[in-house]
Design a protein around this motif. Structure first.
Motif, PDB file in Angstrom:
ATOM      1  N   TYR A 177      84.410 115.774  29.892  1.00 13.67           N
ATOM      2  CA  TYR A 177      83.112 115.505  30.398  1.00 13.67           C
ATOM      3  C   TYR A 177      83.142 116.138  31.662  1.00 13.67           C
ATOM      4  CZ  TYR A 177      81.879 112.293  26.592  1.00 13.67           C
ATOM      5  OH  TYR A 177      81.697 111.861  25.332  1.00 13.67           O
ATOM      6  N   ARG A 231      79.652 113.635  35.732  1.00  8.32           N
ATOM      7  CA  ARG A 231      78.400 113.259  36.175  1.00  8.32           C
ATOM      8  C   ARG A 231      77.498 112.355  34.936  1.00  8.32           C
ATOM      9  NH1 ARG A 231      77.632 118.585  38.309  1.00  8.32           N
ATOM     10  NH2 ARG A 231      76.982 118.350  40.356  1.00  8.32           N
ATOM     11  N   THR A 232      78.452 112.087  33.848  1.00  7.73           N
ATOM     12  CA  THR A 232      78.194 111.456  32.883  1.00  7.73           C
ATOM     13  C   THR A 232      78.035 109.883  33.275  1.00  7.73           C
ATOM     14  OG1 THR A 232      79.056 112.900  31.331  1.00  7.73           O
ATOM     15  CG2 THR A 232      78.397 111.010  30.356  1.00  7.73           C
ATOM     16  N   GLU A 233      77.126 109.090  32.917  1.00 15.80           N
ATOM     17  CA  GLU A 233      77.142 107.807  33.174  1.00 15.80           C
ATOM     18  C   GLU A 233      78.340 106.826  32.540  1.00 15.80           C
ATOM     19  OE1 GLU A 233      75.126 106.231  35.487  1.00 15.80           O
ATOM     20  OE2 GLU A 233      73.782 108.087  35.810  1.00 15.80           O
ATOM     21  N   ARG A 234      78.619 106.075  33.337  1.00 16.69           N
ATOM     22  CA  ARG A 234      79.968 105.117  32.696  1.00 16.69           C
ATOM     23  C   ARG A 234      79.465 104.415  31.528  1.00 16.69           C
ATOM     24  NH1 ARG A 234      81.408  99.888  33.440  1.00 16.69           N
ATOM     25  NH2 ARG A 234      83.726  99.512  33.509  1.00 16.69           N
ATOM     26  N   HIS A 235      78.277 103.938  31.189  1.00 22.42           N
ATOM     27  CA  HIS A 235      77.892 103.324  30.136  1.00 22.42           C
ATOM     28  C   HIS A 235      77.852 104.308  28.896  1.00 22.42           C
ATOM     29  CE1 HIS A 235      73.992 104.594  29.535  1.00 22.42           C
ATOM     30  NE2 HIS A 235      73.629 104.497  30.858  1.00 22.42           N
ATOM     31  N   THR A 236      77.574 105.694  29.225  1.00 20.58           N
ATOM     32  CA  THR A 236      77.581 106.465  28.253  1.00 20.58           C
ATOM     33  C   THR A 236      79.114 107.017  27.841  1.00 20.58           C
ATOM     34  OG1 THR A 236      75.594 107.538  28.955  1.00 20.58           O
ATOM     35  CG2 THR A 236      76.703 108.905  27.633  1.00 20.58           C
ATOM     36  N   ASP A 273      88.373 103.417  33.495  1.00 18.44           N
ATOM     37  CA  ASP A 273      88.199 103.160  34.894  1.00 18.44           C
ATOM     38  C   ASP A 273      89.455 103.694  35.735  1.00 18.44           C
ATOM     39  OD1 ASP A 273      85.649 102.138  34.826  1.00 18.44           O
ATOM     40  OD2 ASP A 273      85.984 100.092  34.687  1.00 18.44           O
ATOM     41  N   ARG A 303      82.171 111.452  40.945  1.00 20.42           N
ATOM     42  CA  ARG A 303      80.728 111.363  40.304  1.00 20.42           C
ATOM     43  C   ARG A 303      79.487 111.767  40.755  1.00 20.42           C
ATOM     44  NH1 ARG A 303      83.286 106.452  38.410  1.00 20.42           N
ATOM     45  NH2 ARG A 303      84.108 106.249  40.673  1.00 20.42           N
ATOM     46  N   ASN A 304      79.526 112.056  42.235  1.00 18.41           N
ATOM     47  CA  ASN A 304      78.400 112.666  42.699  1.00 18.41           C
ATOM     48  C   ASN A 304      79.070 113.421  44.201  1.00 18.41           C
ATOM     49  OD1 ASN A 304      78.912 110.476  44.770  1.00 18.41           O
ATOM     50  ND2 ASN A 304      78.201 109.330  43.620  1.00 18.41           N
TER      51      ASN A 304
END
Length: 526
Positions: free
Chosen positions: A187, A195-200, A215, A233-234
């Protein structure tokens, strides 16, 4: 309910494109790289299509061509597709395209023309033979130039994914975290970000993989990967990872602890203010001078916002111009010459042509050869049509945009495709296909051919200006402004008006955005 059948007669006119006409249009639209690939495919699959040997005798080739053309074959001319049913030549073009499939006995041989096809002055309907520069063939003990080029080409570097997997396999961790890391690396994008959201990530993770493993794998990747900043992540997290990695080093180059603390503080709490150029606000918040804030911002420039590209740089596409524009002093005009690039010189095999007419051969063999001969003839003819159309379009561009070549982008004039199509007597779609992904090399550099076609406006003195020229004028005004007091969009409107160009404020803002020029506040230098 009752069903009836009946017969009716209806007279109507329809335009139906033959498959070969569609192929001609596709060849016209192809950029040079795609055309090279198309030719290579045909050479590999069609035994009747051959390369012209670089040392072939020119007189012998011309004699061979005259012999093949003795049956008064139709000369090659421009393909014209017009909406006007009464336009002269339009019906002939469609009939010619239909009949050519049956005329595969003719020879479309070609030979090398040292200067290539060219346009000088006004456009011409003359069609030159299709050919390219010399190309070595693999015969006897000679070396194959294509194989030599492949052997001397540098090997493609490992992808970012492969390099990250190699690094991850060197990390000592538990099997569960190792599996999560391998899953997450897929990813990570080209910039090195996750960049993919954690919940995804959790939803798409393999069965049995826990949130805790994901994590912990992310945290371990961020500490272990080199260069620092990968798997962030950013942007804020990416810069902080790099600053913290620098802090962990015993030798921090010429950066002391105070400098790193300031950089960490700026990224943690004032990144948005830095992006908005709010230096006074930052200085007041931190109790620093503006010069100290600027020093901290300069320090941040030493860190890379896209660490992934340090491992696997994005491949840069090489642009090969389709034509070269040069100035001719004798005629005081600009001449365009088509570049051949790596296009091979093609011709039809005479032996296969004779074999296709040999009645002693098996009918299936003759039908197979005839089919391939038709395909070869069509390819050569389509390339000739492509070159002729491209030269004619470039010719109109040179006549209309001479001021651009001599004075620069601000002299670019409006040139709608419909006007070019009317001038050449062809369909506007033909012009659009001809300029698609084509580039020309001018004394001012290499430009996409489509750039020369645009609408425009008139200045106060009645001079026509393209929208690209207006953008160039706007860019010049901004480059010459006082950076300590940059011009607002309203002020830019007034500056353009002083030079005879009236635009609305929203139009100026749109053009500024298209040019990737920030707002006045962001351009301000303290």
């Amino acid at each position: 309910m009752r069903f009836d059948t009946s017969q009716h007669m209806r007279a109507d006119q329809r335009m139906k494109l033959a498959p070969r006409m569609i192929q001609s249009m596709e060849i016209l639209q192809m950029p040079q790289a795609a055309l090279e690939e198309r030719i290579e495919q045909e050479l590999a699959s069609n035994p009747t299509l051959e390369l012209r040997e670089p040392g072939a005798d020119r007189d012998a080739l011309l004699a061979e061509r005259e012999q093949a053309d003795r049956d008064d074959r139709e000369s090659v001319r421009e393909l014209v597709v017009s909406d006007d049913a009464e336009a002269r030549g339009s019906a002939d073009d469609f009939e010619r395209l239909t009949n050519m499939a049956e005329q595969y006995g003719e020879a479309y041989s070609s030979n090398t023309s040292e200067g290539g096809e060219s346009y000088s002055g006004r456009s011409s309907n003359a069609m030159e033979p299709y050919g390219t520069g010399e190309r070595a063939a693999s015969t006897g003990g000679e070396r194959d130039a294509k194989m030599d080029a492949m052997a001397n080409t540098a090997a493609r570097g490992a992808s970012l994914y492969d390099q990250l997997m190699d690094q991850w396999h060197m990390v000592d961790t538990t099997p569960a975290i190792a599996e999560a890391g391998e899953f997450l690396i897929g990813y990570i994008d080209a910039d090195g970000y996750l960049r993919t959201e954690r919940h995804t990530l959790i939803e798409q993770s393999p069965l049995g993989m826990t949130e805790q493993s994901i994590d912990r794998a992310i945290a371990l990747m961020q500490r272990s990967f080199d260069p620092p900043g990968l798997a962030a992540r950013n942007l804020r997290e990416c810069l902080l990872l790099q600053i913290e990695a620098m802090m962990r080093l015993h030798d921090a180059d010429d950066m002391n602890a105070d400098d790193l603390d300031l950089a960490h503080n700026l990224v943690s709490h004032h990144l948005k203010d830095i992006e908005s150029n709010h230096y006074p606000k930052i200085a007041k918040s931190l109790g620093l001078t503006i010069d100290e804030v600027k020093s901290g911002v300069r320090l941040l420039r030493r860190f890379h916002p896209h660490p992934g590209r340090l491992l696997a740089e994005e491949e840069v596409r090489t642009i090969m111009p389709d034509a070269i524009v040069e100035y001719d002093e004798e005629t005081d005009s600009y001449t365009a010459t088509l570049t051949r690039g790596r296009l091979p010189a093609l011709h039809i095999s005479r032996s296969y042509e004779k074999l296709s007419k040999d009645k002693t051969e098996d009918k299936n063999t003759r039908d197979f050869i005839a089919q391939n001969l038709r395909s070869a003839h069509w390819l050569i003819d389509a390339i000739q049509q492509r070159n002729a159309t491209l030269l004619r379009v470039i010719g109109v561009v040179l006549e209309a945009q001479r001021d651009f070549i001599e004075q620069g982008p601000q002299a670019l004039k409006p040139l709608p495709m419909t006007g070019v199509a009317d001038q050449l007597g062809i369909h506007v779609a033909t012009v659009s296909r001809a300029v698609n992904e084509k580039y020309i090399q001018t004394p001012r550099g290499i430009f996409p051919l489509r750039m020369f076609f645009s609408g425009g406006t008139e200045s106060a003195d009645g001079e026509a200006m393209s929208w690209a020229a207006v953008q160039a004028k706007l860019e010049q005004i901004i480059s010459e402004e006082d950076k300590s007091d940059p011009l607002s969009d309203d002020a830019l409107v007034e500056k353009l008006k002083e030079q005879g160009i009236e635009l609305a404020r929203r139009t100026v803002a749109k053009y500024r955005s298209q040019l990737n020029i920030p707002t006045a506040r962001q351009r301000k230098e303290y």
